[in-house]
Design a protein around this motif. Structure first.
Motif, PDB file in Angstrom:
ATOM      1  N   LEU A  50       0.859  -1.187   0.000  1.00  0.00           N
ATOM      2  CA  LEU A  50       0.000   0.000   0.000  1.00  0.00           C
ATOM      3  C   LEU A  50       0.893   1.234   0.000  1.00  0.00           C
ATOM      4  O   LEU A  50       1.886   1.291   0.721  1.00  0.00           O
ATOM      5  CB  LEU A  50      -0.899   0.012   1.238  1.00  0.00           C
ATOM      6  CG  LEU A  50      -1.874  -1.156   1.359  1.00  0.00           C
ATOM      7  CD1 LEU A  50      -2.597  -1.093   2.703  1.00  0.00           C
ATOM      8  CD2 LEU A  50      -2.872  -1.140   0.217  1.00  0.00           C
ATOM      9  N   HIS A  51       0.497   2.212  -0.791  1.00  0.00           N
ATOM     10  CA  HIS A  51       1.266   3.447  -0.872  1.00  0.00           C
ATOM     11  C   HIS A  51       0.682   4.474   0.091  1.00  0.00           C
ATOM     12  O   HIS A  51      -0.520   4.459   0.395  1.00  0.00           O
ATOM     13  CB  HIS A  51       1.241   3.982  -2.294  1.00  0.00           C
ATOM     14  CG  HIS A  51       1.890   3.048  -3.276  1.00  0.00           C
ATOM     15  ND1 HIS A  51       2.187   3.425  -4.549  1.00  0.00           N
ATOM     16  CD2 HIS A  51       2.312   1.758  -3.160  1.00  0.00           C
ATOM     17  CE1 HIS A  51       2.770   2.421  -5.185  1.00  0.00           C
ATOM     18  NE2 HIS A  51       2.836   1.391  -4.364  1.00  0.00           N
ATOM     19  N   ALA A  52       1.523   5.365   0.552  1.00  0.00           N
ATOM     20  CA  ALA A  52       1.136   6.354   1.560  1.00  0.00           C
ATOM     21  C   ALA A  52      -0.073   7.178   1.121  1.00  0.00           C
ATOM     22  O   ALA A  52      -0.991   7.424   1.914  1.00  0.00           O
ATOM     23  CB  ALA A  52       2.321   7.269   1.861  1.00  0.00           C
ATOM     24  N   CYS A  84       3.093   8.158  -7.396  1.00  0.00           N
ATOM     25  CA  CYS A  84       3.271   7.310  -8.577  1.00  0.00           C
ATOM     26  C   CYS A  84       2.002   7.359  -9.432  1.00  0.00           C
ATOM     27  O   CYS A  84       0.978   7.922  -9.028  1.00  0.00           O
ATOM     28  CB  CYS A  84       3.584   5.882  -8.156  1.00  0.00           C
ATOM     29  SG  CYS A  84       2.168   4.987  -7.458  1.00  0.00           S
ATOM     30  N   GLY A  85       2.047   6.739 -10.590  1.00  0.00           N
ATOM     31  CA  GLY A  85       0.898   6.747 -11.495  1.00  0.00           C
ATOM     32  C   GLY A  85      -0.351   6.146 -10.885  1.00  0.00           C
ATOM     33  O   GLY A  85      -1.458   6.671 -11.051  1.00  0.00           O
ATOM     34  N   ALA A  92      -7.213  11.044  -8.459  1.00  0.00           N
ATOM     35  CA  ALA A  92      -8.134  11.600  -9.455  1.00  0.00           C
ATOM     36  C   ALA A  92      -9.563  11.107  -9.248  1.00  0.00           C
ATOM     37  O   ALA A  92     -10.516  11.787  -9.621  1.00  0.00           O
ATOM     38  CB  ALA A  92      -7.654  11.259 -10.859  1.00  0.00           C
ATOM     39  N   GLU A  93      -9.710   9.947  -8.645  1.00  0.00           N
ATOM     40  CA  GLU A  93     -11.049   9.427  -8.372  1.00  0.00           C
ATOM     41  C   GLU A  93     -11.785  10.275  -7.337  1.00  0.00           C
ATOM     42  O   GLU A  93     -12.999  10.393  -7.360  1.00  0.00           O
ATOM     43  CB  GLU A  93     -10.944   7.982  -7.881  1.00  0.00           C
ATOM     44  CG  GLU A  93     -12.260   7.285  -7.666  1.00  0.00           C
ATOM     45  CD  GLU A  93     -13.008   6.964  -8.949  1.00  0.00           C
ATOM     46  OE1 GLU A  93     -14.234   6.738  -8.853  1.00  0.00           O
ATOM     47  OE2 GLU A  93     -12.395   6.914 -10.035  1.00  0.00           O
ATOM     48  N   ASP A 118      -1.633  18.721 -13.426  1.00  0.00           N
ATOM     49  CA  ASP A 118      -0.279  18.754 -14.008  1.00  0.00           C
ATOM     50  C   ASP A 118       0.337  17.357 -14.019  1.00  0.00           C
ATOM     51  O   ASP A 118       0.989  16.954 -14.984  1.00  0.00           O
ATOM     52  CB  ASP A 118       0.668  19.656 -13.202  1.00  0.00           C
ATOM     53  CG  ASP A 118       0.316  21.122 -13.248  1.00  0.00           C
ATOM     54  OD1 ASP A 118      -0.319  21.564 -14.234  1.00  0.00           O
ATOM     55  OD2 ASP A 118       0.691  21.832 -12.289  1.00  0.00           O
ATOM     56  N   LEU A 119       0.163  16.635 -12.920  1.00  0.00           N
ATOM     57  CA  LEU A 119       0.776  15.318 -12.770  1.00  0.00           C
ATOM     58  C   LEU A 119       0.054  14.229 -13.561  1.00  0.00           C
ATOM     59  O   LEU A 119       0.669  13.232 -13.945  1.00  0.00           O
ATOM     60  CB  LEU A 119       0.818  14.919 -11.291  1.00  0.00           C
ATOM     61  CG  LEU A 119       1.722  15.756 -10.397  1.00  0.00           C
ATOM     62  CD1 LEU A 119       1.520  15.363  -8.932  1.00  0.00           C
ATOM     63  CD2 LEU A 119       3.182  15.601 -10.805  1.00  0.00           C
TER      64      LEU A 119
END
Length: 130
Positions: A50-52, A84-85, A92-93, A118-119
């Motif tokens: 899991l990412h932060a 990250c992507g 974005a959700e 931007d990202l």
């Protein structure tokens, strides 16, 4: 130092990173000023990690929040890490393109700032799926 970056730095200490030893903390601020934090949690099967940023979003959403103003991301290396992507798509959700993303460059450096748009331009959204 910005309080949001400080919160991202503080939560890094709770990371579980036995494989990469790369600690990441994220602090997500709602439009009404409440802050939710998350840290990375690695798993021996890296795809289950899991990412932060994901953890911070989950904490906020489970408490009923859907309107966000800023996100700060910090690594233990203070290397200006960006989401990250996969995390960008998760953000974005739940967040608008104008979400401010603040990336920690270290104590003596000005943080780098982006917007989510931007990202992650031209994101996959409910509208693009219809």
């Amino acid at each position: 130092m910005d309080d949001l970056i400080e919160a991202a730095r503080d939560v890094q200490q709770r990371s579980h990173v036995p494989y990469s030893e790369y600690r990441v903390g994220a602090a997500l601020e709602t439009d009404d000023g409440e802050v939710f934090v998350g840290c990375n949690l690695e798993n021996a099967n890296f795809s289950n990690s899991l990412h932060a940023e994901e953890v911070a979003v989950a904490e906020a959403v489970k408490k009923g929040h859907r309107d966000f103003a800023r996100l700060a991301v910090s690594s233990s290396r203070r290397d200006g890490v960006t989401p990250c992507g996969m995390c960008r798509q998760t953000l974005a959700e739940f967040c608008d393109d104008d979400l401010l993303v603040i990336c920690d460059e270290g104590d003596d450096e000005t943080p780098t700032e982006y917007t989510l748009g931007d990202l992650l331009p031209n994101t996959i959204s409910q509208e693009t799926l219809e």
